[in-house]
Scaffold this active site. Structure first.
Site, PDB file in Angstrom:
ATOM      1  N   THR A  26       0.935  -1.185   0.071  1.00 39.47           N
ATOM      2  CA  THR A  26      -0.044  -0.058   0.096  1.00 39.47           C
ATOM      3  C   THR A  26       0.916   1.325  -0.009  1.00 39.47           C
ATOM      4  OG1 THR A  26      -1.835  -1.273   1.070  1.00 39.47           O
ATOM      5  CG2 THR A  26      -1.655   1.153   1.323  1.00 39.47           C
ATOM      6  N   HIS A 175      -6.346 -10.983  -0.849  1.00 38.54           N
ATOM      7  CA  HIS A 175      -5.478 -10.759   0.302  1.00 38.54           C
ATOM      8  C   HIS A 175      -6.381 -11.234   1.593  1.00 38.54           C
ATOM      9  CE1 HIS A 175      -3.048  -8.926   3.033  1.00 38.54           C
ATOM     10  NE2 HIS A 175      -3.012  -7.427   2.820  1.00 38.54           N
ATOM     11  N   ASN A 178      -2.917 -10.571   7.186  1.00 37.86           N
ATOM     12  CA  ASN A 178      -2.912  -9.131   7.839  1.00 37.86           C
ATOM     13  C   ASN A 178      -4.054  -8.515   8.215  1.00 37.86           C
ATOM     14  OD1 ASN A 178      -0.290  -9.705   6.890  1.00 37.86           O
ATOM     15  ND2 ASN A 178      -0.106  -7.991   5.464  1.00 37.86           N
ATOM     16  N   TYR A 180      -7.158  -8.174   7.110  1.00 39.73           N
ATOM     17  CA  TYR A 180      -8.060  -7.406   6.574  1.00 39.73           C
ATOM     18  C   TYR A 180      -9.589  -8.593   6.448  1.00 39.73           C
ATOM     19  CZ  TYR A 180      -4.585  -4.316   6.319  1.00 39.73           C
ATOM     20  OH  TYR A 180      -3.583  -3.213   6.562  1.00 39.73           O
ATOM     21  N   ASN A 235      -3.090  -5.743  13.020  1.00 35.60           N
ATOM     22  CA  ASN A 235      -4.522  -5.328  13.012  1.00 35.60           C
ATOM     23  C   ASN A 235      -5.499  -6.218  13.818  1.00 35.60           C
ATOM     24  OD1 ASN A 235      -4.765  -3.225  11.098  1.00 35.60           O
ATOM     25  ND2 ASN A 235      -4.588  -4.487   9.351  1.00 35.60           N
TER      26      ASN A 235
HETATM   27  C1  LIG Z   1       4.624   0.564   3.008  1.00 35.87           C
HETATM   28  C2  LIG Z   1       4.199  -0.893   3.178  1.00 35.87           C
HETATM   29  C3  LIG Z   1       3.026  -1.255   2.613  1.00 35.87           C
HETATM   30  C4  LIG Z   1       2.608  -2.574   2.731  1.00 35.87           C
HETATM   31  N1  LIG Z   1       1.093  -2.977   2.137  1.00 35.87           N
HETATM   32  C5  LIG Z   1       0.931  -4.294   2.026  1.00 35.87           C
HETATM   33  C6  LIG Z   1      -0.251  -4.407   1.307  1.00 35.87           C
HETATM   34  O1  LIG Z   1      -1.221  -3.878   0.806  1.00 35.87           O
HETATM   35  N2  LIG Z   1      -0.612  -5.927   1.313  1.00 35.87           N
HETATM   36  C7  LIG Z   1       0.030  -6.907   1.942  1.00 35.87           C
HETATM   37  O2  LIG Z   1      -0.540  -8.032   1.615  1.00 35.87           O
HETATM   38  N3  LIG Z   1       1.204  -6.628   2.371  1.00 35.87           N
HETATM   39  C8  LIG Z   1       1.606  -5.236   2.478  1.00 35.87           C
HETATM   40  N4  LIG Z   1       2.678  -4.928   3.162  1.00 35.87           N
HETATM   41  C9  LIG Z   1       3.604  -6.127   3.658  1.00 35.87           C
HETATM   42  C10 LIG Z   1       4.719  -6.536   2.466  1.00 35.87           C
HETATM   43  O3  LIG Z   1       4.239  -7.117   1.505  1.00 35.87           O
HETATM   44  C11 LIG Z   1       5.885  -7.381   2.995  1.00 35.87           C
HETATM   45  O4  LIG Z   1       5.224  -8.674   3.378  1.00 35.87           O
HETATM   46  C12 LIG Z   1       6.526  -6.783   4.293  1.00 35.87           C
HETATM   47  O5  LIG Z   1       7.072  -5.554   3.951  1.00 35.87           O
HETATM   48  C13 LIG Z   1       7.810  -7.856   4.514  1.00 35.87           C
HETATM   49  O6  LIG Z   1       8.602  -8.218   3.418  1.00 35.87           O
HETATM   50  P1  LIG Z   1       9.919  -7.252   3.214  1.00 35.87           P
HETATM   51  O7  LIG Z   1      10.618  -7.661   4.587  1.00 35.87           O
HETATM   52  O8  LIG Z   1      10.699  -7.911   1.998  1.00 35.87           O
HETATM   53  O9  LIG Z   1       9.442  -5.834   3.339  1.00 35.87           O
HETATM   54  C14 LIG Z   1       3.217  -3.739   3.194  1.00 35.87           C
HETATM   55  C15 LIG Z   1       4.450  -3.296   3.696  1.00 35.87           C
HETATM   56  C16 LIG Z   1       4.940  -1.984   3.604  1.00 35.87           C
HETATM   57  C17 LIG Z   1       6.449  -1.904   3.979  1.00 35.87           C
END
Ligand SMILES: Cc1cc2nc3c(=O)[nH]c(=O)nc-3n(C[C@H](O)[C@H](O)[C@H](O)COP(=O)(O)O)c2cc1C
Length: 361
Positions: A26, A175, A178, A180, A235
């Site tokens: 997001t 999704h 997390n 939702y 959440n």
């Molecule tokens: C800014 C931000 C927004 C995120 N938005 C979503 C989202 O919309 N949907 C989702 O499934 N995960 C979302 N996540 C989780 C990421 O998909 C991912 O699982 C998480 O960042 C861990 O992976 P990384 O260590 O490679 O960043 C978001 C993470 C970040 C940092």
């Protein structure tokens, strides 16, 4: 370090050029809940990934709980996504949309007129939600969905999946992670129902299964995947004694539908409890489609996990924010830029499309 990450793979009926997935994130740049030219530039710049999964995108006016997140249910949204998918395809990439219905994780101040905050039960999510008009606001108590509300939501997921294909997406990720709406049905912290949508494992997974069935009927199971976050606490989600059994039962049902992949979130890199190695292995063993690993990976650990057959693809989130050319840097071993968390969700190009690509070696 081995190079498995850079080898092609089939996902459903698609050929991906590598096993690197851009994780759904997001970014709150969709003013008016519409995809725009800035988002087009952001995604096209990251098309070296074997697969991009978009930010959470709502299938319903009721699912737009966060400020400035996009939808994919209206004509204007479909028209806005078309240049985004075309841009990624022109750059040689593939892109799925993540369908995220926020359910109780929202605020009326973020929703369009007439939309409602709904959830399996009238239990508010803990904490607060940002609104552009009034800043941080407590999460409201959601309206408990009745049978008609549930049927409508399932229909909205299916219709949005169909509209996503119309918008040029290569597929859809549901999704289910997390906290939702789909997760709100799975989890006993948010689902206190005693009808066929709550209580037993079979009842709590019913919403996820019905959404997956309806989505598969709309676009084909081979173009459909699901993201899950067992033991996640984001959440207001909370583990319970039946959780591992529930996810394994869910895998059985998703196998019967024939989904292309399961995408497993482990947010221990972000402070959440670690998903047990045993459960991850059990899900891997139970599910017949592809398995996408995610959470806190770098290229070395990704290659090691792929070589150990713990998964088939690896999703990277935060590294893709600050490194549009992440795939190239992973290949060459160049240092990665560090993302600025202060601009993760702010409107505009700063911290979004202004991260430089590394100078060519
Ligand atoms: C800014 C931000 C927004 C995120 N938005 C979503 C989202 O919309 N949907 C989702 O499934 N995960 C979302 N996540 C989780 C990421 O998909 C991912 O699982 C998480 O960042 C861990 O992976 P990384 O260590 O490679 O960043 C978001 C993470 C970040 C940092």
């Amino acid at each position: 370090m081995t190079q498995t990450l850079f080898t092609p793979i089939k996902l459903g009926d698609l050929e991906l050029k590598n096993r690197i997935v851009m994780a759904p994130m997001t970014r709150s740049r969709a003013i008016g809940n519409l995809p725009n030219a800035l988002m087009q530039a952001y995604y096209a710049a990251r098309a070296d990934a074997g697969l991009i999964i978009t930010e959470g995108t709502s299938p319903s006016p009721d699912g737009l709980g966060y400020a400035r997140i996009p939808g994919v249910y209206s004509d204007a949204q479909v028209a806005g996504w078309k240049p985004v998918t075309e841009g990624v395809h022109r750059a040689g990439g593939r892109i799925f949309v993540q369908l995220m219905h926020t359910g109780r994780v929202g605020h009326p101040g973020n929703l369009p007129a007439g939309a409602r905050i709904v959830a399996p039960s009238a239990i508010a999510a803990p904490g607060e939600m940002w609104t552009d008009a009034k800043g941080q606001q407590p999460h409201p108590v959601p309206a408990a969905m009745d049978e008609a509300d549930i049927a409508r939501a399932i229909g909205e997921f299916a219709e949005s999946a169909r509209r996503a294909i119309e918008a040029g997406f290569d597929g859809v990720e549901l999704h289910g992670a997390n906290g939702y709406l789909i997760d709100q049905f799975l989890n006993t912290a948010s689902n206190a129902r005693t009808d066929r949508w709550g209580g037993t494992i079979d009842h709590r997974i019913r919403f996820a299964v019905e959404v997956a069935k309806a989505g598969a009927a709309a676009i084909g199971a081979q173009r459909l995947g699901v993201r899950i976050s067992p033991h996640g606490v984001f959440n207001g989600m909370a583990p319970d004694a039946e959780m591992d059994a529930m996810y394994l039962r869910l895998m059985d049902e998703l196998n019967a539908i024939g989904l292309a992949y399961v995408h497993v979130v482990d947010h221990s890199s972000m402070g959440a409890p670690e998903v047990s190695v045993a459960l991850k292995a059990a899900i891997r063993g139970a599910f017949r489609g592809r398995y996408i690993l995610s959470g806190g990976f770098d290229a070395a650990r990704a290659n090691a996990d792929l070589d150990a057959k713990r998964g088939d693809l690896v999703a990277f989130g935060r590294p893709f924010i600050a490194n549009p050319d992440l795939v190239r840097r992973q290949r060459t071993g160049e240092a990665l830029a560090v993302p600025d968390a202060g601009t993760f969700y702010t409107p505009g190009e700063r911290g979004y499309t202004d991260y430089p690509v590394a100078a060519a070696a």
